[in-house]
Design a protein around this motif. Structure first.
Motif, PDB file in Angstrom:
ATOM      1  N   LEU A  33      16.665 -10.886 -52.273  1.00  0.00           N
ATOM      2  CA  LEU A  33      15.523 -11.637 -51.949  1.00  0.00           C
ATOM      3  C   LEU A  33      16.157 -13.296 -52.009  1.00  0.00           C
ATOM      4  O   LEU A  33      15.613 -14.082 -51.071  1.00  0.00           O
ATOM      5  CB  LEU A  33      14.338 -11.491 -52.810  1.00  0.00           C
ATOM      6  CG  LEU A  33      13.021 -12.364 -52.716  1.00  0.00           C
ATOM      7  CD1 LEU A  33      12.435 -11.855 -51.050  1.00  0.00           C
ATOM      8  CD2 LEU A  33      12.217 -12.132 -53.184  1.00  0.00           C
ATOM      9  N   VAL A  34      16.635 -13.555 -53.118  1.00  0.00           N
ATOM     10  CA  VAL A  34      16.893 -15.134 -53.481  1.00  0.00           C
ATOM     11  C   VAL A  34      17.848 -15.405 -52.456  1.00  0.00           C
ATOM     12  O   VAL A  34      17.777 -16.642 -52.111  1.00  0.00           O
ATOM     13  CB  VAL A  34      17.485 -15.104 -54.816  1.00  0.00           C
ATOM     14  CG1 VAL A  34      17.862 -16.392 -55.183  1.00  0.00           C
ATOM     15  CG2 VAL A  34      16.366 -14.891 -56.019  1.00  0.00           C
ATOM     16  N   LEU A  35      18.902 -14.415 -52.164  1.00  0.00           N
ATOM     17  CA  LEU A  35      19.967 -14.916 -51.130  1.00  0.00           C
ATOM     18  C   LEU A  35      19.270 -15.107 -49.670  1.00  0.00           C
ATOM     19  O   LEU A  35      19.675 -16.423 -48.949  1.00  0.00           O
ATOM     20  CB  LEU A  35      20.826 -13.735 -50.969  1.00  0.00           C
ATOM     21  CG  LEU A  35      22.417 -14.226 -50.519  1.00  0.00           C
ATOM     22  CD1 LEU A  35      22.967 -14.956 -51.686  1.00  0.00           C
ATOM     23  CD2 LEU A  35      23.188 -12.730 -50.388  1.00  0.00           C
ATOM     24  N   SER A  36      18.391 -14.461 -49.251  1.00  0.00           N
ATOM     25  CA  SER A  36      17.677 -14.512 -48.036  1.00  0.00           C
ATOM     26  C   SER A  36      17.091 -15.734 -48.051  1.00  0.00           C
ATOM     27  O   SER A  36      17.044 -16.672 -47.138  1.00  0.00           O
ATOM     28  CB  SER A  36      16.872 -13.422 -47.678  1.00  0.00           C
ATOM     29  OG  SER A  36      17.446 -12.269 -47.611  1.00  0.00           O
ATOM     30  N   LEU A  37      16.403 -16.378 -49.180  1.00  0.00           N
ATOM     31  CA  LEU A  37      15.496 -17.500 -49.385  1.00  0.00           C
ATOM     32  C   LEU A  37      16.435 -18.652 -49.258  1.00  0.00           C
ATOM     33  O   LEU A  37      16.147 -19.624 -48.680  1.00  0.00           O
ATOM     34  CB  LEU A  37      14.858 -17.433 -50.775  1.00  0.00           C
ATOM     35  CG  LEU A  37      13.764 -16.488 -50.666  1.00  0.00           C
ATOM     36  CD1 LEU A  37      13.035 -16.773 -52.285  1.00  0.00           C
ATOM     37  CD2 LEU A  37      12.617 -16.945 -49.734  1.00  0.00           C
TER      38      LEU A  37
END
Ligand SMILES: Nc1ncnc2c1ncn2[C@@H]1O[C@H](COP(=O)(O)OP(=O)(O)OP(=O)(O)O)[C@@H](O)[C@H]1O
Length: 548
Positions: A33-37
């Motif tokens: 999730l953090v990577l996509s954000l």
């Protein structure tokens, strides 16, 4: 079991076989999730944002009840979360994967001592709603009426205990990296959250809350609270009367049922204000999944029902009164008094120097009030407040976490149904009406504080603004001025008006001489506002109960 972060951290540390796999699972889920954000978070493409919101929803749902609750809390924070994500996050409210029906039946039998088919005339094979902590069945009891049976998810105490320790550690570690200015530590917020979560999983507590809440609204035909079936309830099963209504979620759906969104918002917001400013006991989770519109009562288009009494909170008498006064001070643009209110509520330290803060408040709050009270918006205020927090010694006392949550949720709910909604446009007339009617001792004291200056002189412009705001408000039965005129006259002539009459008489004496200017102005104001016919009608109305 109560929330105790120290004890639970020690418990988990001694059980690495529980902690390690869960940490890996959480880190794995969150890193995607953090990577996509990081890669796509700043995109202005609405499709990309929708996909990111869906990803957040999926991640939280997969991580289980504790994380779903975090998502629910975020879904009421338009100050922290993008508006276009909020819609997706509200799906966390009661659109979640159900747990096994067999497990639910076993829980009912273990908790209530008999199987569901012996306890209920009719018990369905699948739930009507699956929420974060439990799932709800629509069943029929032997007396033929329908009930909502909420059965708790299995192993919740264990799951909450384990995940709260990890969420707290993660929050405290990540706090310095997050661009948040919450006014107090993330650890404190998480502790407050954990405490209320542990209370939520004891349905006996929820049953008591529902009864207490129902008693407060017993005389209000516009607000319905389901009745608890004590014999069919326990710590992990809660049975209440079924609410046959439409969720306050979708404007079109309400309209197609011939329900009036504006009237529903009004009842919802006024009942919220009553909870905060009159009862001192409030529903801290008034999201659109927990409020229903009811139809069927002729002429009453704003009838609402509440469900889910797991997250309730109280507010002290002194905070309650200060808040009421703050609304009036805000509208009177008396920023010195607003600063003192903030100090009294603990948003500013008792020894803080208010001199530089008063103009800053005026700049932030005065601008939001605009030309009319109707332009006040809680979201706009919170945004501007976070700016103030950097420059001035403001902090949010922990006891206000749930109050802010309730107000922001309430406003969010209203904004969903009416994007132009302004909370103060309802709050101010409500407070003004209560002040003018002076029906409790505390309201009479506040009224006098508002309309008399420290030196005893009458502040007619304030009285005028209170009357104006009540007069402008149109309800289904017309303006609210007449009942207020009646109540005001009753106060002025009755037993409870002694203080008010004395203060009014004192305004006649200035520098030891009789000065009737204020009184003449007051009479002219009354004449202008009500007109002789209305005043006479109000007088009759006020004399009636007096005679009784
Ligand atoms: N008395 C009722 N009548 C009709 N529907 C009900 C009733 N009680 C609950 N429900 C339905 O079940 C859903 C879940 O119930 P509730 O909100 O009490 O569960 P919860 O696990 O506490 O949920 P949350 O995740 O919001 O904390 C509600 O949103 C509503 O749709």
């Amino acid at each position: 079991m109560r929330y105790n972060p120290g004890r639970d951290a020690r418990w988990l540390l001694l059980r690495p076989w529980i902690a390690v796999p869960r940490i890996l699972q959480i880190v794995w889920a969150l890193s995607g999730l953090v990577l996509s954000l990081l890669i796509r978070g700043n995109s202005s493409d609405s499709k990309v944002q929708k996909n990111l919101a869906r990803m957040l929803l999926r991640t939280l749902t997969n991580l289980g009840p504790c994380f779903i609750k975090v998502g629910q809390a975020l879904s009421t924070r338009p100050d922290l979360i993008r508006r276009d994500w909020l819609d997706e996050l509200t799906k966390l409210q009661d659109d979640l994967p159900a747990f096994s029906h067999d497990v639910a039946l076993k829980t009912i039998e273990a908790e209530l001592g008999s199987p569901a088919d012996a306890l209920f005339e009719e018990f369905p094979d699948c739930p009507v709603a699956a929420a974060s902590l439990g799932q709800v069945y629509k069943a029929r009891v032997h007396g033929q009426h329908w009930v909502a049976v909420k059965v708790q998810r299995p192993n919740l105490t264990f799951i909450l205990r384990r995940d709260m320790v990890l969420i707290r550690s993660l929050g405290v570690l990540a706090a310095p990296l997050l661009p948040l200015n919450l006014g107090f530590g993330l650890g404190e917020i998480i502790d407050e959250f954990g405490r209320s979560l542990f209370e939520e999983i004891d349905y006996c507590c929820e049953a008591d809350n529902a009864d207490r809440f129902a008693a407060l609204f017993a005389d209000n035909p516009a607000v319905t609270i389901p009745t608890v079936e004590r014999a069919l309830s326990s710590r992990r099963v809660l049975t209440t009367s079924w609410i046959h209504g439409t969720k306050l979620r979708d404007r079109q759906e309400l309209k197609s049922q011939r329900l009036d969104p504006a009237a529903l918002i009004r009842t919802g917001v006024i009942s919220g204000l009553q909870q905060l400013l009159e009862f001192g006991y409030f529903h801290a989770d008034p999201h659109p999944g927990n409020l229903f519109a009811l139809s069927g009562r002729s002429g009453d288009l704003g009838h609402v029902a509440y469900v889910d009494f797991g997250m309730m909170d109280s507010i002290s008498d002194s905070d309650r009164l200060t808040l009421t006064g703050a609304v009036v001070h805000l509208i009177n643009k008396d920023f010195e008094a607003v600063a003192r209110d903030f100090q009294q509520l603990g948003f500013l330290a008792p020894n803080a120097d208010l001199t530089p803060i008063i103009p800053a408040l005026e700049e932030v709050l005065g601008g939001s009030l605009g030309d009319s009270v109707g332009s006040f918006n809680f979201k706009a205020i919170t945004d501007r407040f976070s700016e103030l927090m950097y420059d001035y010694p403001f902090r949010v006392p922990a006891r206000f976490a749930l109050i802010i949550r309730a107000v922001v949720s309430q406003e969010g709910l209203a904004l969903r149904l009416d994007p132009q909604f302004k909370i103060i446009a309802v709050a101010y007339p409500y407070v003004a009406k209560r002040l003018l009617a002076g029906d409790t001792k505390e309201m009479r004291e506040k009224l006098m504080e508002v309309i008399f200056d420290g030196d005893g002189s009458l502040r007619l412009e304030r009285l005028q603004s209170l009357l104006d705001v009540v007069g402008k408000e149109q309800t289904q039965v017309g303006t609210e001025l007449l009942p207020v005129a009646g109540a005001g006259l009753k106060l002025l002539l009755g037993r409870d008006g002694g203080d008010l009459r004395r203060r009014l008489l004192l305004t006649l004496i200035k520098d030891d001489r009789l000065d009737t200017t204020d009184l003449k102005k007051l009479t002219a104001l009354m004449g202008r506002t009500f007109g002789p016919a209305r005043l006479a009608q109000g007088m009759l109305q006020s004399l009636n109960p007096l005679a009784a």
